[in-house]
Design a protein around this motif. Sequence first.
Motif, PDB file in Angstrom:
ATOM      1  N   THR A 400       0.874  -1.249  -0.104  1.00  0.00           N
ATOM      2  CA  THR A 400      -0.173   0.060   0.026  1.00  0.00           C
ATOM      3  C   THR A 400       0.701   1.439  -0.183  1.00  0.00           C
ATOM      4  OG1 THR A 400      -1.753  -1.134   1.209  1.00  0.00           O
ATOM      5  CG2 THR A 400      -1.924   1.118   1.293  1.00  0.00           C
ATOM      6  N   GLN A 401       1.841   1.257   0.736  1.00  0.00           N
ATOM      7  CA  GLN A 401       2.842   2.292   0.767  1.00  0.00           C
ATOM      8  C   GLN A 401       3.744   2.305  -0.578  1.00  0.00           C
ATOM      9  OE1 GLN A 401       5.078   1.399   4.294  1.00  0.00           O
ATOM     10  NE2 GLN A 401       3.412   1.622   5.739  1.00  0.00           N
ATOM     11  N   SER A 402       4.056   1.308  -1.171  1.00  0.00           N
ATOM     12  CA  SER A 402       5.013   1.302  -2.381  1.00  0.00           C
ATOM     13  C   SER A 402       4.515   1.625  -3.699  1.00  0.00           C
ATOM     14  CB  SER A 402       5.426  -0.116  -2.562  1.00  0.00           C
ATOM     15  OG  SER A 402       6.320  -0.516  -1.313  1.00  0.00           O
ATOM     16  N   PHE A 403       3.056   1.504  -3.907  1.00  0.00           N
ATOM     17  CA  PHE A 403       2.221   1.561  -5.188  1.00  0.00           C
ATOM     18  C   PHE A 403       1.383   2.588  -5.089  1.00  0.00           C
ATOM     19  CE2 PHE A 403       3.502  -2.921  -4.765  1.00  0.00           C
ATOM     20  CZ  PHE A 403       4.416  -2.840  -5.775  1.00  0.00           C
ATOM     21  N   THR A 404       0.985   3.328  -6.271  1.00  0.00           N
ATOM     22  CA  THR A 404      -0.046   4.376  -6.256  1.00  0.00           C
ATOM     23  C   THR A 404      -1.152   3.979  -7.144  1.00  0.00           C
ATOM     24  OG1 THR A 404       0.887   5.515  -8.290  1.00  0.00           O
ATOM     25  CG2 THR A 404       1.805   6.295  -5.941  1.00  0.00           C
ATOM     26  N   ALA A 405      -2.209   4.718  -6.871  1.00  0.00           N
ATOM     27  CA  ALA A 405      -3.404   4.362  -7.574  1.00  0.00           C
ATOM     28  C   ALA A 405      -3.312   4.508  -9.262  1.00  0.00           C
ATOM     29  CB  ALA A 405      -4.748   5.044  -7.298  1.00  0.00           C
ATOM     30  N   SER A 406      -2.773   5.632  -9.444  1.00  0.00           N
ATOM     31  CA  SER A 406      -2.344   5.969 -10.799  1.00  0.00           C
ATOM     32  C   SER A 406      -1.529   4.945 -11.704  1.00  0.00           C
ATOM     33  CB  SER A 406      -1.696   7.407 -10.982  1.00  0.00           C
ATOM     34  OG  SER A 406      -0.404   7.361 -10.153  1.00  0.00           O
ATOM     35  N   GLY A 407      -0.429   4.311 -10.793  1.00  0.00           N
ATOM     36  CA  GLY A 407       0.561   3.406 -11.345  1.00  0.00           C
ATOM     37  C   GLY A 407      -0.164   2.300 -11.573  1.00  0.00           C
ATOM     38  N   LYS A 410      -2.290   2.627 -14.650  1.00  0.00           N
ATOM     39  CA  LYS A 410      -1.525   2.615 -15.923  1.00  0.00           C
ATOM     40  C   LYS A 410      -0.932   1.148 -16.257  1.00  0.00           C
ATOM     41  CE  LYS A 410       2.636   4.676 -17.966  1.00  0.00           C
ATOM     42  NZ  LYS A 410       3.561   3.393 -18.214  1.00  0.00           N
ATOM     43  N   LEU A 411      -0.727   0.402 -15.414  1.00  0.00           N
ATOM     44  CA  LEU A 411      -0.338  -1.077 -15.599  1.00  0.00           C
ATOM     45  C   LEU A 411      -1.468  -1.884 -15.974  1.00  0.00           C
ATOM     46  CD1 LEU A 411       1.637  -3.489 -15.550  1.00  0.00           C
ATOM     47  CD2 LEU A 411       1.031  -3.703 -13.146  1.00  0.00           C
ATOM     48  N   LEU A 412      -2.859  -1.589 -15.437  1.00  0.00           N
ATOM     49  CA  LEU A 412      -3.907  -2.501 -15.903  1.00  0.00           C
ATOM     50  C   LEU A 412      -4.133  -1.826 -17.374  1.00  0.00           C
ATOM     51  CD1 LEU A 412      -5.913  -1.869 -12.618  1.00  0.00           C
ATOM     52  CD2 LEU A 412      -5.270  -4.186 -13.494  1.00  0.00           C
ATOM     53  N   SER A 413      -4.016  -0.754 -17.771  1.00  0.00           N
ATOM     54  CA  SER A 413      -4.467  -0.339 -19.093  1.00  0.00           C
ATOM     55  C   SER A 413      -3.418  -0.899 -19.914  1.00  0.00           C
ATOM     56  CB  SER A 413      -4.251   1.161 -18.912  1.00  0.00           C
ATOM     57  OG  SER A 413      -4.367   1.769 -20.485  1.00  0.00           O
ATOM     58  N   GLU A 414      -2.177  -0.927 -19.654  1.00  0.00           N
ATOM     59  CA  GLU A 414      -1.108  -1.659 -20.644  1.00  0.00           C
ATOM     60  C   GLU A 414      -1.332  -2.961 -20.819  1.00  0.00           C
ATOM     61  OE1 GLU A 414       2.716   1.204 -19.041  1.00  0.00           O
ATOM     62  OE2 GLU A 414       2.474  -0.635 -18.456  1.00  0.00           O
ATOM     63  N   GLN A 415      -2.010  -3.953 -19.809  1.00  0.00           N
ATOM     64  CA  GLN A 415      -2.174  -5.117 -19.894  1.00  0.00           C
ATOM     65  C   GLN A 415      -3.729  -5.464 -20.265  1.00  0.00           C
ATOM     66  OE1 GLN A 415       0.151  -7.516 -19.440  1.00  0.00           O
ATOM     67  NE2 GLN A 415       1.607  -5.918 -19.154  1.00  0.00           N
ATOM     68  N   LYS A 416      -4.341  -4.540 -20.721  1.00  0.00           N
ATOM     69  CA  LYS A 416      -5.717  -4.353 -21.171  1.00  0.00           C
ATOM     70  C   LYS A 416      -6.718  -5.277 -20.271  1.00  0.00           C
ATOM     71  CE  LYS A 416      -4.599  -3.755 -25.971  1.00  0.00           C
ATOM     72  NZ  LYS A 416      -4.746  -4.312 -27.248  1.00  0.00           N
ATOM     73  N   LEU A 424      -4.444  -1.390  -3.481  1.00  0.00           N
ATOM     74  CA  LEU A 424      -2.943  -1.200  -3.806  1.00  0.00           C
ATOM     75  C   LEU A 424      -2.277  -2.604  -3.048  1.00  0.00           C
ATOM     76  CD1 LEU A 424      -2.206   2.419  -3.337  1.00  0.00           C
ATOM     77  CD2 LEU A 424      -2.469   1.172  -5.447  1.00  0.00           C
ATOM     78  N   ASP A 425      -3.099  -3.106  -2.060  1.00  0.00           N
ATOM     79  CA  ASP A 425      -2.218  -4.256  -1.308  1.00  0.00           C
ATOM     80  C   ASP A 425      -2.297  -5.528  -2.393  1.00  0.00           C
ATOM     81  OD1 ASP A 425      -5.093  -4.546  -1.181  1.00  0.00           O
ATOM     82  OD2 ASP A 425      -4.935  -5.941   0.373  1.00  0.00           O
ATOM     83  N   GLU A 426      -3.140  -5.512  -3.348  1.00  0.00           N
ATOM     84  CA  GLU A 426      -2.938  -6.659  -4.458  1.00  0.00           C
ATOM     85  C   GLU A 426      -2.394  -6.200  -5.625  1.00  0.00           C
ATOM     86  OE1 GLU A 426      -3.899  -9.995  -4.314  1.00  0.00           O
ATOM     87  OE2 GLU A 426      -4.008  -9.586  -2.088  1.00  0.00           O
ATOM     88  N   ALA A 427      -1.635  -5.211  -5.662  1.00  0.00           N
ATOM     89  CA  ALA A 427      -0.732  -4.879  -7.001  1.00  0.00           C
ATOM     90  C   ALA A 427      -0.157  -5.789  -7.410  1.00  0.00           C
ATOM     91  CB  ALA A 427      -0.102  -3.542  -6.794  1.00  0.00           C
TER      92      ALA A 427
END
Length: 467
Positions: A400-407, A410-416, A424-427
């Motif tokens: 939760t501290q290491s990742f951001t909602a925007s990041g 972006k990753l989800l969009s790239e992977q469609k 974020l705990d499940e990023a």
Amino acid sequence: MAKLKLTGKELRKIGYPEGPVISVAITVMEQYYKHHSSADALALLSEILEEPAAFINNEQLSKIAEKLIVPVSDEIALLPAPTDYAVYGSEFIEEGAIRQMNYAMRLPVTAAGALMPDAHQGYGLPIGGVLAVRDAVIPYGVGVDIGCRMCLSILDIPSAELEKKASVFKRELIDGTVFGAGGSWKQMLEDEVLEDPAFSEIGLLRHLHAKAVAQLSTSGSGNHFVEWGLVDVTDLPGLSPGRYLGLLSHSGSRGLGAQIAGYYTKLAQEICTLPREVQHLAWLGLDTEEGQEYWIAMNLAGDYASACHHQIHKRLIKAVGGSLLARVENHHNFAWKETHNGEELIVHRKGATPAGSGVLGVIPGSMTAPGFIVRGRGEAASLDSASHGAGRQMSRSKATQSFTASGLAKLLSEQKVKLIGGGLDEAPGAYKDIAQVMKAQVDLVDVVGKFYPKIVRMADGSGPRED
């Protein structure tokens, strides 16, 4: 300088057992060592945990030490050294998981064990730990979420329909699922598992029947999910190689299993007094009434978990107008009676997939990484087991501290990939690289297909889950 603040979770992570010692330790440290940094305070607490007798004459710290010292005469002695066991992917397994497994291999009932490449520290037996014991069952060797499992349905709908009608699949996924602790389905369902005689024969289960009825066909929090995706089949009985549309789910026995686990773990700890390092590994003899009760309750919870998946799949498959072509499913938090080296043993797989010769299973990746359909190779050293996923490499709080909602977006969009709920705990970065994990267990399973998640449904936000 900010005053010291500690949490029970931090103490449990360094090995402190459940019980009064945690609140005593926090009170003492925050009162007398309030200007210590959190790291220094935890280091001191680790020293006390390692050798409490050395602090028995310290005016303040003796209060903690006294809670940690159990009369030796009341304890069941551990073996002086761990029995040898196989470790797969040791280069990316944390020290805490190895330490926990070493302790488990010193139990006098232990016959054999193995550690899977997705292993990480849990409570008692590490997640990813496989432990075979003689004539006993360990409730916490099964875990809190009894019967947590995977279920993959492969449908007759053309795979291209998933993208063409994405809004329909998303809508039905939202309408057809319920997630989260305490979540219940909007209408009462009928299922033969609810008629199991164990519900009337065992007192605890009688009290849990109403909860089981309400929560049938729901999913938990944390890393539990239901998702639509694409399935590439290379070698599955009854299916031609090619791309299919699939529905994959991951969850367990809900409140029913959690209550069974808590009750029988406490009972085992009252009956079986062990050193503090292994208190969560207290066992029940299978020749005792308590052991037999737990075995019946555990199997009921496993059947209930299976029924939850089947009800979810039945509803969603009907909603999108599909038919079932094939199904692959497996528990990965359970105990089985199996024969190894000519001896019947109770094999606990706490976050491990059964991988006997020819046995099919599903090993998921993350919300953006592929999952794998596998066929077991029956490797004796692994006790016919494989990993149950990629495995966490980062705690929920750290993620939760290491990742951001925007990041993450972006990753989800790239992977469609479309995500409904989650946190974020499940990023994906909170997990090990599934490709590395699979590479570490090539001797354990053969890959016969892959699942690519596309529309993922999880509980809103985050929640604790050990599985």
